[in-house]
Enzyme design. Sequence first.
Site, PDB file in Angstrom:
ATOM      1  N   CYS A 356       0.780  -1.188   0.196  1.00  0.00           N
ATOM      2  CA  CYS A 356      -0.008  -0.056  -0.024  1.00  0.00           C
ATOM      3  C   CYS A 356       0.790   1.285   0.015  1.00  0.00           C
ATOM      4  O   CYS A 356       0.445   2.184  -0.710  1.00  0.00           O
ATOM      5  CB  CYS A 356      -0.998  -0.232   1.072  1.00  0.00           C
ATOM      6  N   ARG A 385       7.526 -11.191   4.682  1.00  0.00           N
ATOM      7  CA  ARG A 385       6.940 -11.102   6.051  1.00  0.00           C
ATOM      8  C   ARG A 385       7.797 -12.020   6.910  1.00  0.00           C
ATOM      9  O   ARG A 385       7.748 -13.154   6.765  1.00  0.00           O
ATOM     10  CB  ARG A 385       5.671 -11.198   6.420  1.00  0.00           C
ATOM     11  N   GLN A 403       0.657 -10.846  -3.138  1.00  0.00           N
ATOM     12  CA  GLN A 403      -0.458 -10.504  -3.053  1.00  0.00           C
ATOM     13  C   GLN A 403      -1.083 -10.115  -4.375  1.00  0.00           C
ATOM     14  O   GLN A 403      -0.696  -9.503  -4.993  1.00  0.00           O
ATOM     15  CB  GLN A 403      -0.708  -9.511  -2.013  1.00  0.00           C
ATOM     16  N   ASP A 405      -2.821  -7.435  -4.976  1.00  0.00           N
ATOM     17  CA  ASP A 405      -3.164  -6.500  -3.973  1.00  0.00           C
ATOM     18  C   ASP A 405      -3.907  -5.224  -4.889  1.00  0.00           C
ATOM     19  O   ASP A 405      -3.482  -4.957  -5.888  1.00  0.00           O
ATOM     20  CB  ASP A 405      -2.050  -5.973  -3.437  1.00  0.00           C
ATOM     21  N   HIS A 407      -5.567  -1.302  -4.368  1.00  0.00           N
ATOM     22  CA  HIS A 407      -6.030   0.041  -3.621  1.00  0.00           C
ATOM     23  C   HIS A 407      -6.932   1.015  -4.198  1.00  0.00           C
ATOM     24  O   HIS A 407      -6.524   1.390  -5.410  1.00  0.00           O
ATOM     25  CB  HIS A 407      -4.550   0.552  -2.896  1.00  0.00           C
ATOM     26  N   LYS A 488     -12.356  -4.143   8.823  1.00  0.00           N
ATOM     27  CA  LYS A 488     -12.494  -4.733   7.599  1.00  0.00           C
ATOM     28  C   LYS A 488     -13.278  -6.070   7.440  1.00  0.00           C
ATOM     29  O   LYS A 488     -13.876  -6.484   8.559  1.00  0.00           O
ATOM     30  CB  LYS A 488     -11.051  -5.660   7.272  1.00  0.00           C
ATOM     31  N   HIS A 534      -8.379  -1.042   0.925  1.00  0.00           N
ATOM     32  CA  HIS A 534      -7.325  -2.230   0.710  1.00  0.00           C
ATOM     33  C   HIS A 534      -8.065  -3.496   0.216  1.00  0.00           C
ATOM     34  O   HIS A 534      -9.093  -3.812   1.074  1.00  0.00           O
ATOM     35  CB  HIS A 534      -6.518  -2.525   1.673  1.00  0.00           C
TER      36      HIS A 534
END
Length: 661
Positions: A356, A385, A403, A405, A407, A488, A534
Amino acid sequence: MAEVTILIDGKPTIVSAGSSLFEALGSDKRFLAAKVNGQLRDLALAVQAGDDVVGIDLVSPDGLAILRHSTAHVMAQAVQEIYPEAILGIGPPITDGFYYDFGNVAPFTPESLELIEKKMREIINAQQKFIRRVVTEKQAQVELKKEPFKLELVSIKGAPTDDIMEVGGSELTIYDNVDRNGKTIWCDLCRGPHIAHTGMIKAFKLMKTSAAYWRGNEKNPSVQRIYGTAWPTKEELNDYLHRLAEAEKRDHRKLGVELDLFSFPEEIGSGLAVFHPKGGIIRRAMEDYSRSRHESAGYEFVYTPHITKSNLFETSGHLQWYADGMYPPMRVDEERNEDGSIKRAGADYYLKPMNCPFHNLIYRSRGRSYRELPLRLFEFGSVYRYEKSGVIHGLTRVRGMTQDDAHIYCTRDQMPGELKSLLNFVLSLLRDYGLDDFYLELSTRNPEKSIGSDSDWQEATAALQAAAEASGLKLVPDPGGAAFYGPKFSVQAKDAIGRTWQMSTIQVDFQLPQRFELEYQADDGSRQQPIMIHRALFGSVERFIGVLTEHYAGAFPPWLAPTQVVCIPVADTFNDYLDLISSKLCSLGVRVEVDKSDERMQKKIRKAQQQKIPFMLIAGEVDQASNAVSFRYRDGTQVNGVAIDEAIRIILDAIKNRSQV
RNA sequence: GCCGCCUUAGCUCAGGGGUAGAGCAACGCACUCGUAAUGCGUAGGUCCCGGGUUCAAUUCCCGGAGGCGGCUCCA
């Protein structure tokens, strides 16, 4: 004899005063406990006038829990008979079984489990009665003076402890295990209820051992835990063990090796996967389809690097909140004098744990207009991670992952609509990958682990809730489960054998736009802050492949299968004939092979079957004579004499429709 | 990160203080076959890594790495 009226299953019934629940329920052996005025009680309890009684059947969820809890007691008794120094923790029923924690005892081994099982069988054969006894706190303290964990539970009684089986309700109770001669063999602090006697345990097995922390807290002493399972009948126990074995067969780590999909080379490091060519095909097919769907849903594709200087994660707050979960930094460009003092300060670079902040930089690379919103930035972004070594698990919990991912930057007004359409998009895409049983979980604010104003949180939570409710799916609350920057919901999907996996997450964020000072110019000329949503749909590509592997047990639908068609000649004289068909399929984009190995055809079928290839095309003289092929499917069914054009159409259709065969 | 268990051929696994075996896979030869294993042969090992004990360690001890089952954690 005096009589009283009670309700049984809601119907007024007259029974003699002082009857036990067992008698009141007609001495029906199906029942092992009863619910009295909404509370679970032992059958030995005497009824009171006006009681509202419902019998608890052994096969009901409550009944199974009682059976398992009583089995846990028997196990604890066995453990203390073998290891008298062991002290008792707690022993609740859990899904499909139970556990019991013990202190002051060496870790259990497979051999000690056998000993304990043997002792348990003796206790079960002895048909010891479970007798409930109400005690005062003082009495309990005296009786339990050798049981420090139990004393601790007694002392916290009164606090809301509904989840602890040992204490609860208005009174303290001890259950005595009494043999045929009326002698008390063993006792345990417990709120009950229990089965009447140990002989009612017909089928149990000790499953595994583990260390755990007393009352689940890392700061507390460690206890030794034994897990077991118990069932009403031996058949049900065997069925359960069979289900476990079946689940093991679909383990993606095992299938990953067998189907040559991916591996975790030790040389690279724990939790870091490589995809082999066959796994690579699955991955590419998944990603390609996802890309095309995102494209038509109005997403724009971006690419960002894997590392960054620390200031980016200082701005985002990750270094403050999640430094533990990040790989330690690399210091670059530092120069030192000969005495070791710093000549030129270096910079710390971090592997990114999230995408992000990078997307935010793209957003603010120039001024933005309200006309551009919602702006949807998408990336297959690799993140790293530093997961604790003990939690790494196949592809589902890794240290390096990609991911899918995105946004979404939008105005406050756009947020509710955006969330709603986003959820539909997510569900429709998941369905295309073959998952179709979902529920949602709404994670709300944890006041101790979050930032931001109450009104922002409330607005976002309400918008998420509205989107979730509009979907018609079941919504499970997860209070306090949100990340620090916003609430979320997550989409939980059930797989083919009923296990749930957390898939997509959709998260509202007011914080990062503020931290990054993101702006857009509104239609009135003012500068406004966008809201950021997200969302990851697969969660991670790796994990999604793991989940799909288990969902399909490795038998992927044709559109995902690494090899879609294998052609098997009855004898090698038919190789050329199958080559012809295979090159036609190949030119149409089908992943096809002709098995020209020196094996017999039966062996080739077996091999294709083990590789879980969706279509086997078999051809011999009969087929060649009529310009046809024979299909064999993974379930063993066969369709013979299919004309070549028809065969090609069947295969292409299945791939195009993403259907399973 | 914590507790326990495990690590022997590509895979699944046996063995054990005197440097190692099976099945499958691989490779070669023969067989030419109609819906889950044709036969014969060949090759394949730093017994996870490092240190210690011992005349001798793959085996015993210590440390490490990796894996497995839990616990804890999970932006």
